[in-house]
Design a protein around this motif. Structure first.
Motif, PDB file in Angstrom:
ATOM      1  N   SER A  99       1.236   4.077 -49.173  1.00 39.26           N
ATOM      2  CA  SER A  99       0.379   5.129 -49.726  1.00 39.26           C
ATOM      3  C   SER A  99      -0.456   5.798 -48.635  1.00 39.26           C
ATOM      4  N   VAL A 100      -0.981   5.010 -47.712  1.00 39.39           N
ATOM      5  CA  VAL A 100      -1.770   5.587 -46.612  1.00 39.39           C
ATOM      6  C   VAL A 100      -0.888   6.483 -45.742  1.00 39.39           C
ATOM      7  N   ALA A 101       0.347   6.033 -45.479  1.00 50.29           N
ATOM      8  CA  ALA A 101       1.259   6.848 -44.678  1.00 50.29           C
ATOM      9  C   ALA A 101       1.577   8.163 -45.386  1.00 50.29           C
ATOM     10  N   VAL A 102       1.832   8.099 -46.692  1.00 46.01           N
ATOM     11  CA  VAL A 102       2.132   9.330 -47.443  1.00 46.01           C
ATOM     12  C   VAL A 102       0.919  10.260 -47.453  1.00 46.01           C
ATOM     13  N   ALA A 103      -0.264   9.694 -47.632  1.00 42.91           N
ATOM     14  CA  ALA A 103      -1.476  10.528 -47.654  1.00 42.91           C
ATOM     15  C   ALA A 103      -1.718  11.176 -46.302  1.00 42.91           C
ATOM     16  N   LEU A 104      -1.491  10.443 -45.216  1.00 42.91           N
ATOM     17  CA  LEU A 104      -1.661  11.038 -43.884  1.00 42.91           C
ATOM     18  C   LEU A 104      -0.629  12.129 -43.636  1.00 42.91           C
ATOM     19  N   PHE A 105       0.608  11.900 -44.087  1.00 43.96           N
ATOM     20  CA  PHE A 105       1.631  12.934 -43.897  1.00 43.96           C
ATOM     21  C   PHE A 105       1.267  14.203 -44.661  1.00 43.96           C
ATOM     22  N   ILE A 106       0.773  14.043 -45.883  1.00 42.43           N
ATOM     23  CA  ILE A 106       0.420  15.214 -46.688  1.00 42.43           C
ATOM     24  C   ILE A 106      -0.758  15.968 -46.075  1.00 42.43           C
ATOM     25  N   THR A 107      -1.740  15.254 -45.546  1.00 41.87           N
ATOM     26  CA  THR A 107      -2.971  15.899 -45.093  1.00 41.87           C
ATOM     27  C   THR A 107      -2.920  16.365 -43.641  1.00 41.87           C
ATOM     28  N   HIS A 108      -2.078  15.740 -42.797  1.00 40.61           N
ATOM     29  CA  HIS A 108      -2.159  16.053 -41.370  1.00 40.61           C
ATOM     30  C   HIS A 108      -0.828  16.391 -40.705  1.00 40.61           C
ATOM     31  N   TYR A 109       0.286  16.222 -41.384  1.00 44.60           N
ATOM     32  CA  TYR A 109       1.564  16.471 -40.719  1.00 44.60           C
ATOM     33  C   TYR A 109       2.429  17.493 -41.460  1.00 44.60           C
ATOM     34  N   ALA A 110       2.451  17.437 -42.760  1.00 41.91           N
ATOM     35  CA  ALA A 110       3.363  18.287 -43.525  1.00 41.91           C
ATOM     36  C   ALA A 110       2.896  19.740 -43.514  1.00 41.91           C
ATOM     37  N   PRO A 111       3.844  20.698 -43.518  1.00 41.30           N
ATOM     38  CA  PRO A 111       3.470  22.109 -43.711  1.00 41.30           C
ATOM     39  C   PRO A 111       2.765  22.295 -45.054  1.00 41.30           C
ATOM     40  N   ARG A 112       1.988  23.356 -45.148  1.00 44.41           N
ATOM     41  CA  ARG A 112       1.125  23.532 -46.319  1.00 44.41           C
ATOM     42  C   ARG A 112       1.919  23.551 -47.625  1.00 44.41           C
ATOM     43  N   ARG A 113       3.044  24.290 -47.644  1.00 43.69           N
ATOM     44  CA  ARG A 113       3.818  24.373 -48.891  1.00 43.69           C
ATOM     45  C   ARG A 113       4.429  23.024 -49.245  1.00 43.69           C
ATOM     46  N   LEU A 114       4.960  22.330 -48.233  1.00 43.17           N
ATOM     47  CA  LEU A 114       5.546  21.019 -48.492  1.00 43.17           C
ATOM     48  C   LEU A 114       4.472  20.027 -48.927  1.00 43.17           C
ATOM     49  N   ALA A 115       3.291  20.117 -48.328  1.00 40.78           N
ATOM     50  CA  ALA A 115       2.202  19.205 -48.711  1.00 40.78           C
ATOM     51  C   ALA A 115       1.801  19.431 -50.158  1.00 40.78           C
ATOM     52  N   ALA A 116       1.743  20.695 -50.578  1.00 38.44           N
ATOM     53  CA  ALA A 116       1.380  20.972 -51.968  1.00 38.44           C
ATOM     54  C   ALA A 116       2.428  20.427 -52.930  1.00 38.44           C
ATOM     55  N   ALA A 117       3.716  20.598 -52.565  1.00 41.29           N
ATOM     56  CA  ALA A 117       4.786  20.091 -53.437  1.00 41.29           C
ATOM     57  C   ALA A 117       4.756  18.563 -53.505  1.00 41.29           C
ATOM     58  N   LEU A 118       4.551  17.909 -52.364  1.00 44.14           N
ATOM     59  CA  LEU A 118       4.499  16.448 -52.361  1.00 44.14           C
ATOM     60  C   LEU A 118       3.310  15.927 -53.167  1.00 44.14           C
ATOM     61  N   GLY A 119       2.166  16.590 -53.002  1.00 48.68           N
ATOM     62  CA  GLY A 119       1.001  16.195 -53.784  1.00 48.68           C
ATOM     63  C   GLY A 119       1.249  16.319 -55.269  1.00 48.68           C
ATOM     64  N   TYR A 120       1.950  17.366 -55.677  1.00 50.42           N
ATOM     65  CA  TYR A 120       2.267  17.550 -57.102  1.00 50.42           C
ATOM     66  C   TYR A 120       3.201  16.447 -57.593  1.00 50.42           C
ATOM     67  N   VAL A 121       4.210  16.106 -56.778  1.00 53.26           N
ATOM     68  CA  VAL A 121       5.160  15.063 -57.187  1.00 53.26           C
ATOM     69  C   VAL A 121       4.456  13.708 -57.286  1.00 53.26           C
ATOM     70  N   ILE A 122       3.583  13.416 -56.314  1.00 51.06           N
ATOM     71  CA  ILE A 122       2.856  12.143 -56.353  1.00 51.06           C
ATOM     72  C   ILE A 122       1.980  12.057 -57.598  1.00 51.06           C
ATOM     73  N   ASP A 123       1.281  13.145 -57.903  1.00 52.14           N
ATOM     74  CA  ASP A 123       0.459  13.135 -59.117  1.00 52.14           C
ATOM     75  C   ASP A 123       1.313  12.993 -60.370  1.00 52.14           C
ATOM     76  N   LEU A 124       2.516  13.565 -60.347  1.00 51.47           N
ATOM     77  CA  LEU A 124       3.406  13.475 -61.508  1.00 51.47           C
ATOM     78  C   LEU A 124       3.884  12.044 -61.730  1.00 51.47           C
ATOM     79  N   LEU A 125       4.069  11.289 -60.651  1.00 51.50           N
ATOM     80  CA  LEU A 125       4.509   9.903 -60.789  1.00 51.50           C
ATOM     81  C   LEU A 125       3.489   9.066 -61.562  1.00 51.50           C
ATOM     82  N   ALA A 126       2.205   9.414 -61.417  1.00 54.36           N
ATOM     83  CA  ALA A 126       1.163   8.656 -62.125  1.00 54.36           C
ATOM     84  C   ALA A 126       1.224   8.877 -63.628  1.00 54.36           C
ATOM     85  N   ALA A 127       1.856   9.967 -64.060  1.00 51.86           N
ATOM     86  CA  ALA A 127       1.912  10.275 -65.489  1.00 51.86           C
ATOM     87  C   ALA A 127       3.115   9.654 -66.177  1.00 51.86           C
TER      88      ALA A 127
END
Length: 322
Positions: A99-127
């Motif tokens: 989870s820490v690795a995924v959060a770091l990738f989303i916040t500091h490595y991934a391009p903005r559009r990819l980070a937004a898509a990944l964040g949406y998918v991660i939030d969807l998994l919780a549902a």
């Protein structure tokens, strides 16, 4: 001509004026609702605790031969406590670094559009409901994991954790822990991601200006700042893993014993899964025994949350957030 050189009396200082904050009617309503909500939570929690204690007393006071197994309540609940903690710890060990690795990738490595898509998918998994994870784990993931369990037995069988024999259907504690890790991953990732985004830009830019690489900047500025948030997210995930019911009941092959062997068919049960499986057919003292085991789970969760709060308060002054 006047020669009076005595000092003139100084003028009295003007009275200090105190300004009271202006309180609007909306502020009073919001304050009242907030206090009422807090009191309601305490009342509900106290009511749950009182119910569990009152219904558990007959089971605790019952003779040992009236408890399933004939060894008394402690002997009955101990394997369940062990299985609950073992499955939750496996899930936490797998999910936290991922989870820490995924959060770091989303916040500091991934391009903005990819980070937004990944964040949406991660939030969807919780549902996704836990029953869906359970069915997927029972009919797909457990079968797919059999070759890996056999590999662990053949190559790491000298370690008691992988002594085997490996389950031919994949219904082992390690598989349950992996499924629980997938279930709690969105919670830990979401909390870590939000904390990492709050890292002061001044800290990051200062580290980069001193010649640090991106990873060094993350190690020196981002991770220390987000340490408390990572612990909080991990404890939230641990709380869900402790209370998970259907996924464990569908996947795990329960024998009732206490063992550290993670890949065999003989596994201890968990408190939540045992309540779900036994409650429909229970009656009399057996119902009180199940409720008493629920009280034990309630106390375990309360102790873990208190420990997490203690750790966070101790590390707050070293987190860099201040």
């Amino acid at each position: 001509m006047s020669t009076d050189t005595s000092p003139r009396p100084q003028a009295a200082a003007p009275p200090a004026t105190t300004t009271k904050p202006v309180v609007q009617p909306g502020d009073r309503v919001f304050s009242g609702l907030a206090k009422g909500s807090g009191i309601l939570i305490l009342v509900v929690l106290a009511g749950v605790a009182a119910f569990l204690i009152a219904q558990s007393l007959p089971a605790i006071a019952a003779p040992a031969d009236e408890i399933q197994g004939g060894g008394g309540f402690v002997v009955y609940v101990w394997p369940l406590v062990f299985g609950t903690l073992l499955a939750a710890v496996i899930a936490l060990v797998i999910a936290t670094p991922l989870s820490v690795a995924v959060a770091l990738f989303i916040t500091h490595y991934a391009p903005r559009r990819l980070a937004a898509a990944l964040g949406y998918v991660i939030d969807l998994l919780a549902a996704v409901p836990s029953i869906v994870y359970g069915l997927w784990g029972a009919y797909t993931f457990s079968i797919a994991s059999v070759p890996f369990l056999l590999w662990l037995e053949e190559n790491l069988g000298w370690i008691p954790l992988f002594a085997g024999p490996a389950s031919n259907a994949g219904r082992a504690m390690l598989v349950v822990g992996a499924v629980l890790a997938i279930m709690i991953l969105p919670i830990i990732t979401a909390v870590a991601r939000e904390v990492f985004l709050q890292t002061p830009k001044l800290h990051e830019e200062a580290a980069l200006a001193l010649g640090a690489t991106r990873w060094e900047m993350i190690r020196m500025a981002v991770l220390p700042f987000g340490r408390s948030g990572i612990i909080s997210g991990a404890m939230l995930g641990l709380g869900r893993a402790l209370g998970e019911t259907m996924a464990v009941a569908l996947i795990l092959s329960i024998s009732g014993g206490v063992t550290f062997n993670l890949i065999s068919n003989g596994n201890p049960g968990t408190i939540a899964a045992n309540i779900a499986l036994q409650f429909p057919e229970a009656s009399g003292v057996a119902v009180n025994v199940l409720i008493a085991s629920g009280l034990v789970l309630f106390l375990i969760t309360l102790a873990i949350n208190s420990l997490a709060r203690y750790i966070i308060n101790r590390r707050r002054e070293f987190s860099g957030a201040n």
